[in-house]
Write a protein that holds these residues in place. Sequence first.
Motif, PDB file in Angstrom:
ATOM      1  N   HIS A  36       0.820  -1.207   0.000  1.00  0.00           N
ATOM      2  CA  HIS A  36       0.000   0.000   0.000  1.00  0.00           C
ATOM      3  C   HIS A  36       0.859   1.264   0.000  1.00  0.00           C
ATOM      4  N   ILE A  37       2.111   1.124   0.391  1.00  0.00           N
ATOM      5  CA  ILE A  37       3.022   2.274   0.466  1.00  0.00           C
ATOM      6  C   ILE A  37       4.017   2.244  -0.687  1.00  0.00           C
ATOM      7  N   GLY A  38       4.778   1.165  -0.802  1.00  0.00           N
ATOM      8  CA  GLY A  38       5.735   1.029  -1.894  1.00  0.00           C
ATOM      9  C   GLY A  38       7.053   1.732  -1.608  1.00  0.00           C
ATOM     10  N   ASN A  39       8.053   1.405  -2.431  1.00  0.00           N
ATOM     11  CA  ASN A  39       9.399   1.934  -2.210  1.00  0.00           C
ATOM     12  C   ASN A  39       9.485   3.451  -2.336  1.00  0.00           C
ATOM     13  N   LEU A  40       8.840   4.002  -3.361  1.00  0.00           N
ATOM     14  CA  LEU A  40       8.938   5.448  -3.604  1.00  0.00           C
ATOM     15  C   LEU A  40       8.416   6.243  -2.417  1.00  0.00           C
ATOM     16  N   LEU A  41       7.189   5.944  -2.005  1.00  0.00           N
ATOM     17  CA  LEU A  41       6.568   6.684  -0.919  1.00  0.00           C
ATOM     18  C   LEU A  41       7.268   6.390   0.408  1.00  0.00           C
ATOM     19  N   GLY A  42       7.687   5.146   0.620  1.00  0.00           N
ATOM     20  CA  GLY A  42       8.403   4.798   1.845  1.00  0.00           C
ATOM     21  C   GLY A  42       9.715   5.548   1.969  1.00  0.00           C
ATOM     22  N   THR A  43      10.419   5.676   0.860  1.00  0.00           N
ATOM     23  CA  THR A  43      11.675   6.434   0.862  1.00  0.00           C
ATOM     24  C   THR A  43      11.427   7.895   1.207  1.00  0.00           C
ATOM     25  N   SER A  44      10.393   8.494   0.621  1.00  0.00           N
ATOM     26  CA  SER A  44      10.071   9.896   0.891  1.00  0.00           C
ATOM     27  C   SER A  44       9.735  10.118   2.360  1.00  0.00           C
ATOM     28  N   ILE A  45       8.954   9.200   2.937  1.00  0.00           N
ATOM     29  CA  ILE A  45       8.593   9.311   4.354  1.00  0.00           C
ATOM     30  C   ILE A  45       9.838   9.196   5.229  1.00  0.00           C
ATOM     31  N   GLY A  46      10.710   8.255   4.922  1.00  0.00           N
ATOM     32  CA  GLY A  46      11.947   8.103   5.682  1.00  0.00           C
ATOM     33  C   GLY A  46      12.821   9.343   5.608  1.00  0.00           C
ATOM     34  N   PHE A  47      12.871   9.954   4.430  1.00  0.00           N
ATOM     35  CA  PHE A  47      13.656  11.179   4.246  1.00  0.00           C
ATOM     36  C   PHE A  47      13.134  12.299   5.146  1.00  0.00           C
ATOM     37  N   VAL A  48      11.829  12.475   5.193  1.00  0.00           N
ATOM     38  CA  VAL A  48      11.229  13.541   5.999  1.00  0.00           C
ATOM     39  C   VAL A  48      11.502  13.311   7.488  1.00  0.00           C
ATOM     40  N   ILE A  49      11.339  12.075   7.956  1.00  0.00           N
ATOM     41  CA  ILE A  49      11.561  11.783   9.376  1.00  0.00           C
ATOM     42  C   ILE A  49      13.035  11.983   9.738  1.00  0.00           C
ATOM     43  N   GLY A  50      13.934  11.487   8.905  1.00  0.00           N
ATOM     44  CA  GLY A  50      15.358  11.588   9.188  1.00  0.00           C
ATOM     45  C   GLY A  50      15.852  13.022   9.263  1.00  0.00           C
ATOM     46  N   THR A  51      15.415  13.846   8.330  1.00  0.00           N
ATOM     47  CA  THR A  51      15.863  15.239   8.333  1.00  0.00           C
ATOM     48  C   THR A  51      15.255  16.020   9.495  1.00  0.00           C
ATOM     49  N   TYR A  52      14.058  15.629   9.950  1.00  0.00           N
ATOM     50  CA  TYR A  52      13.444  16.295  11.104  1.00  0.00           C
ATOM     51  C   TYR A  52      14.199  15.972  12.390  1.00  0.00           C
ATOM     52  N   ILE A  53      14.518  14.701  12.590  1.00  0.00           N
ATOM     53  CA  ILE A  53      15.243  14.292  13.799  1.00  0.00           C
ATOM     54  C   ILE A  53      16.621  14.938  13.839  1.00  0.00           C
ATOM     55  N   ASN A  54      17.251  15.078  12.679  1.00  0.00           N
ATOM     56  CA  ASN A  54      18.566  15.712  12.619  1.00  0.00           C
ATOM     57  C   ASN A  54      18.525  17.144  13.135  1.00  0.00           C
ATOM     58  N   GLU A  55      17.408  17.854  12.931  1.00  0.00           N
ATOM     59  CA  GLU A  55      17.305  19.244  13.385  1.00  0.00           C
ATOM     60  C   GLU A  55      17.494  19.363  14.894  1.00  0.00           C
ATOM     61  N   PHE A  56      17.037  18.382  15.651  1.00  0.00           N
ATOM     62  CA  PHE A  56      17.193  18.416  17.108  1.00  0.00           C
ATOM     63  C   PHE A  56      18.659  18.242  17.514  1.00  0.00           C
ATOM     64  N   PHE A  57      19.349  17.329  16.833  1.00  0.00           N
ATOM     65  CA  PHE A  57      20.775  17.160  17.117  1.00  0.00           C
ATOM     66  C   PHE A  57      21.537  18.445  16.817  1.00  0.00           C
ATOM     67  N   GLY A  58      21.226  19.062  15.666  1.00  0.00           N
ATOM     68  CA  GLY A  58      21.895  20.303  15.276  1.00  0.00           C
ATOM     69  C   GLY A  58      21.641  21.426  16.251  1.00  0.00           C
ATOM     70  N   ALA A  59      20.418  21.537  16.745  1.00  0.00           N
ATOM     71  CA  ALA A  59      20.073  22.596  17.698  1.00  0.00           C
ATOM     72  C   ALA A  59      20.834  22.426  19.003  1.00  0.00           C
ATOM     73  N   PHE A  60      20.964  21.191  19.467  1.00  0.00           N
ATOM     74  CA  PHE A  60      21.672  20.941  20.731  1.00  0.00           C
ATOM     75  C   PHE A  60      23.145  21.337  20.617  1.00  0.00           C
ATOM     76  N   VAL A  61      23.784  20.964  19.508  1.00  0.00           N
ATOM     77  CA  VAL A  61      25.201  21.299  19.309  1.00  0.00           C
ATOM     78  C   VAL A  61      25.380  22.813  19.263  1.00  0.00           C
ATOM     79  N   ALA A  62      24.536  23.498  18.497  1.00  0.00           N
ATOM     80  CA  ALA A  62      24.643  24.960  18.366  1.00  0.00           C
ATOM     81  C   ALA A  62      24.374  25.650  19.694  1.00  0.00           C
TER      82      ALA A  62
END
Length: 646
Positions: A234-260
């Motif tokens: 129901h999701i497929g590789n294309l949509l699954g990849t896009s969802i993973g990209f959005v989650i990964g880049t969001y979580i990274n923002e918290f790590f970046g904020a803590f370091v800064a």
Amino acid sequence: MTTKEKIKGFFTWVPRKLSEEAHRNTWKELPPVTEEEIKNFDKNKLNPFDRVGYSRPLGGWFYQFFYALLGAGVMAVLIPVLLGQLYTEPETKAYVSVAGVLFSILQTAFNVPTNWAIERWIADYRIKNPRKMLEFVSFYIWYQMCTGVVIITITSLYVFAVVLTGNLAHLAWIILLLMTREYPAMLNVFMQSIKGLQKFDYESKIGFINEIIAKLCEFVFVLLGRYWLGSDPHIGNLLGTSIGFVIGTYINEFFGAFVAAMFFRRLLRSMGLSILDALRPNFSWDTAKRSTILGFQLSAPGLVATVVGYFIFFQWYDAVPAYATMLTLSGLADEIANLSKRSEGINTKGAWAEAVNNGKTKLAQYYMANTFKYYGFFTVGIACLVIGYFPTILSVMLVLGGAENYLLAIPFIVPNILHTLIEQPDGEADKILLMAHKPNFKLVMGLINLFLSYLFTFLYLYVWRWPQTYGLAVMIWLIPMGGIVVDIFRLITSYWYINKYICKIKIAWWQSFAAPIIPGLITLAEGWAWSTWAFPALSLVITPVGAVIASVTFAFLVGLIFNFVILYGAFGGWDDHTLGVFKEAIYASGPSRIFWVPVYKLSVALVKRSRLHNKFPMDHVDAEREMIELMIQRKKNEELLKAGKI
């Protein structure tokens, strides 16, 4: 009052407001400085990134060079893998682009009151009143957190009520996850504040750490999205990849904020302030009002552009079905074209803010001369390097990484480089107008520019119909350079205004534009010859991977460093003062000194033998006096703050 009188009144009101703004001073009285204080001041006792002058932003550019090379090495390995193994189809990120466009209007509208607060006020009030400076940071944090909750609520209701029943239902989860980024929505405030304070050594370290963490988060979550979520039919590789990209880049923002935040905390301690003063609600009504008014003045063109751009995007999408994919390809080429602007190029926002808002017009004039000098220096050198060497290197790397689908990005490189030639001075003019607090002129110019841009879009799509007639051949040029006529008009008008109302423009013409030409042409010719003959031969002898490594090394050491940077001095690119600034910046560049000190010494050796040395000097005497005045006044205000008097 008749309609005719109202229209006439409007067209007389606008010039009157522009005239009032043009002649308005933005500085207040600073502590007086005596001749004896100037004579006895020793800037060498200060940290290089606490010294006022052009060596500070230039040193910041050099400082990040080490981390840029280190990051580029990691990215050279990761990006082909990411593209070849995880993003095998360019459409993957196109899903995220389309989803992002849907709610960009709402995001832009809510961000208006804080859009410009940090970059406009931080450097200015670092001189005048550090406590007031922190109020703008506090307002940014709390406004973004509060409005973020509102944005998430509105978009969630819309997705469940409308999107799920329409033809974009497959994007519902991407939209919801993208909107989740709107809370707390202030994670970049510490990094932006560090940039405003011109602590470029901190910025470089944070940027490198964040770049590595970002790619690791992206890799892990895209992998999970593609092979775990994507296993669901129901999701497929294309949509699954896009969802993973959005989650990964969001979580990274918290790590970046803590370091800064850790680095920002260290800076505040030196001023006698605490990061808790920024994290708690610690701002006055005056701070909120000034930030909001400036935001509305400067954001009007952006708001209009977002509203109209929403429809324009889908008009392009309908006229050219592969438009989103072409944007992705052009974006990849643009990243390569923008190598000379890594870490926003030479970041002069803070330098302009502290100069023009504290009455230092000679210093502002000096910054202008240096801006054009290094624009010519870096742009010509790196553009010639990229055009000469990188198409061959990139094509081989993409094939080796299994990312052949991205080979179409290569034709976009030259148009993006040509656009960069206009983009850099245009962006600098925009920075000057913002930092000099000329929002009304920027507003009027933004609206005029917007009208002309959409006029050309209409002509391209519906009158001339170039995309429909010529296809990819014309889209390669239209995407990066479709607004070139409008950009040139804005460039000329902006610098006319700056010259008339902010500071007289004095350009060291020879150092800026004549001296780089011959070294640049040598670099370009050498790159073409290397790609044509040396690279194929090396590929047969040491494999394509070895040929890429050898090419990058040769391009950097011989093409850029020797053929361009060092020969630049032989053709009159330096005088004694600018060479001194170059030296000061290099010795402030931390780990990058290992690269740049030998370059400086070789340049000096060649400069001494050049008959053009000191033939075309840059004016600097009055500017140096104003630099010292600012540093003394900043110190006096810090002492008043610690004594509780401001």
